[in-house]
Design a protein around this motif. Structure first.
Motif, mmCIF file in Angstrom:
data_model
loop_
_atom_site.group_PDB
_atom_site.id
_atom_site.type_symbol
_atom_site.label_atom_id
_atom_site.label_comp_id
_atom_site.label_asym_id
_atom_site.label_seq_id
_atom_site.Cartn_x
_atom_site.Cartn_y
_atom_site.Cartn_z
ATOM 1 N N ASP A 148 -3.886 7.171 1.945
ATOM 2 C CA ASP A 148 -2.442 6.635 1.935
ATOM 3 C C ASP A 148 -2.114 5.737 3.178
ATOM 4 O O ASP A 148 -2.386 6.296 4.579
ATOM 5 N N GLN A 208 0.482 4.790 4.847
ATOM 6 C CA GLN A 208 1.344 5.494 5.887
ATOM 7 C C GLN A 208 0.907 6.534 6.569
ATOM 8 O O GLN A 208 1.448 6.883 7.629
ATOM 9 N N TRP A 209 -0.124 7.097 6.059
ATOM 10 C CA TRP A 209 -0.672 8.238 6.816
ATOM 11 C C TRP A 209 -2.099 7.894 7.360
ATOM 12 O O TRP A 209 -2.566 9.055 8.197
#
Length: 536
Positions: A453, A455-456
């Motif tokens: 991901d 975002q992570w």
């Protein structure tokens, strides 16, 4: 300034030779006493604030008494002569042994002023007769100038000049005032606040540089405004004979406070400039850090901590230098002062051994990089985010918002949760009746999705490790997962991972068990026990 002009032109009488209350100040002539190279002390006799002539003596105390007496006598004679516009004034001398006595004659009244001594003549490298003629000429010229300056025509001219000075100062202050207001707004925006902590260390250092430069410019412009207005006011007061003595007395009486104030301003600007240089050097040091994010992050924390300690250290150093400079510039001998300070420091060090231990241990903590500002640590029985560290104390903010202060000498065993990297240690329970291989496969899919991901992925430094079944407990089968993360990101990553695991388990029909106990009941043994009891 308009009030000053009005007072000097309307309230004070034209015939006043001096301000009466000023002439009775006994300390007046001692304020600007000068020591010549030949060890002769000289001081001025003044008329309308101007130094008319100087008298000398070898003993400063005798010179002070002599100047005070002559000044009072001369002030009275000059006031009487200037009170009558057309009065005839003559200055003459009479022999007094090898010396000369000076007399002032106003109309029919003649009064002795003082005796011209050999020291007066020696201070000017002339003989007593020549010095006497010089003093006669100086007194005559001074009285003539004083009469001219009290004419209505001259005073009107000075009032016009005073108004022009006021207008120039007032108009010249407008651009400075606008600039000061703009800098004040900028300084408020850049001032350190709680919001500054939310920025990255690089942004914090850049903002500190801007704030310190803005603060220096702001204070310099404020100082320029004060100097312009004070200079204009003193210039206007110096235009009129009745008030010319005021600037002299203000400068003389405020000489020591003025020097101390200048030292304070210099120290303030040096501290601010040093803060700017520290922030600039720290920012440059951060830029030279390794491109490896793991090393770079830790280096930033160390630099930020060192920056805080350097700021407090240089503040103490500059303040100490400023105090010594203030004593030295006002004529205090620093040798006994430094000797006394050394003895006092020795006694203080013996009485403050704990403070010395704190300082030594604080230096070791910083040198060994045990922790830095921004780390989350456990020290003894307390833990929290390191908000402040210096050579004396460490301050932690715990989960409940309490600020915990720990002396550095009490720091022994430290557990740092954010040094170099962090790890999210997760325990995921599943029910005993669950297909364990299916559960492990679901958890691995969740870990892969989280690691990919966008975002992570920056917060997760390595692919999550699915360690497998860790133990069996009353909660079910416990599966352990390790996720290596960016420092201080382990809690956020763990929360997101648990959320995704719960959603994935619900879709796969895998229950998350609650703590449970199983009770086994043997019916045959229970019936035999009941029969035995009935038979007995």
């Amino acid at each position: 300034m308009i009030v000053i002009i009005g007072i000097t032109s309307t309230v004070l009488p034209v015939s006043a030779a001096q301000l009466p209350f000023i002439q009775d100040i006994a300390i007046y002539s001692r304020l600007l006493r000068q020591v010549q190279e030949n060890s002769l002390n000289s001081a001025c006799i003044r008329l309308d604030g101007r130094c008319l002539f100087k008298l000398s003596a070898t003993d400063p105390e005798l010179l002070g008494d002599r100047i005070n007496e002559i000044q009072k006598r001369f002030a009275q004679v000059s006031a009487d002569s200037l009170a009558v516009p057309n009065s005839q004034i003559e200055v003459n001398d009479k022999p007094n042994g090898n010396l000369q006595d000076l007399y002032i004659t106003v109309g029919d009244r003649s009064e002795r002023l003082f005796t011209v001594t050999n020291i007066d003549a020696e201070a000017n490298d002339v003989g007593v007769p020549v010095r006497t003629r010089q003093l006669e000429f100086a007194i005559e010229q001074g009285l003539q100038t004083a009469k001219k300056e009290r004419s209505p025509q001259y005073l009107r001219q000075q009032v016009i000049i005073g108004l022009l000075i006021f207008l120039v100062v007032w108009i010249g202050n407008f651009p400075l005032d606008r600039k000061v207001r703009a800098l004040r707004k900028s300084a408020k925006k850049l001032a350190p606040t709680s919001k500054l902590k939310t920025l990255s260390i690089t942004d914090q250092l850049a903002q500190r540089q801007k704030w310190n430069l803005t603060e220096i410019q702001f204070r310099l412009l404020q100082l320029a405004q004060v100097l312009i207005w004070c200079g204009g006011a003193l210039g206007i007061l110096n235009l009129y004979p009745q008030t010319r003595i005021i600037p002299f007395l203000l400068i003389a009486s405020l000489r020591i406070p003025f020097r101390i104030g200048m030292i304070v301003l210099i120290v303030y600007f040096l501290v601010r400039l040093t803060y700017f240089l520290i922030a600039k050097i720290s920012a440059a040091a951060i830029d030279t850090q390794s491109s490896d994010l793991k090393v770079n992050q830790r280096g930033k924390l160390r630099i930020n901590t060192t920056t805080r300690i350097l700021r407090s250290t240089v503040t103490i150093i500059w303040v100490g230098v400023g105090i010594l400079a203030a004593f030295w510039i006002n004529g205090v001998n620093l040798a006994p002062l430094l000797t006394g300070a050394g003895i006092f420091g020795l006694g203080l060090s013996l009485a403050s051994q704990n403070l010395i231990k704190d300082a030594i241990n604080g230096f070791i903590i910083i040198w060994d990089d045990r922790y830095a500002v921004g780390d989350v640590v456990d020290i003894g029985t307390v833990g929290g985010l390191v908000e402040n560290i210096n050579l004396r104390i460490t301050q932690l903010r715990d989960a409940e918002g309490r600020l915990i202060t720990i002396p550095n000498s009490a720091v022994e065993i430290v557990s740092n949760r954010s040094s170099q990297w962090s790890r999210a240690d997760l325990i995921i329970p599943v029910a005993y009746q669950t297909d364990i291989d299916c559960a492990l496969e679901v958890i691995e899919q969740v870990a892969q999705a989280l690691a990919e991901d966008c975002q992570w992925c920056d917060r997760i430094w390595e692919f999550p490790q699915i360690l497998g079944v860790d133990q069996f407990s009353d909660r079910g089968i416990l599966i352990r997962v390790w996720i290596k993360t960016e420092p201080l990101q382990q809690w956020d990553v763990a929360r997101e991972f648990r959320r995704r695991v719960k959603i994935a388990f619900d879709r796969a029909g895998i229950p998350i068990p609650i703590p449970q106990q199983q009770i086994l009941f043997d019916q045959k043994k229970a019936l035999n026990k009941i029969n035995n009891i009935e038979q007995n």
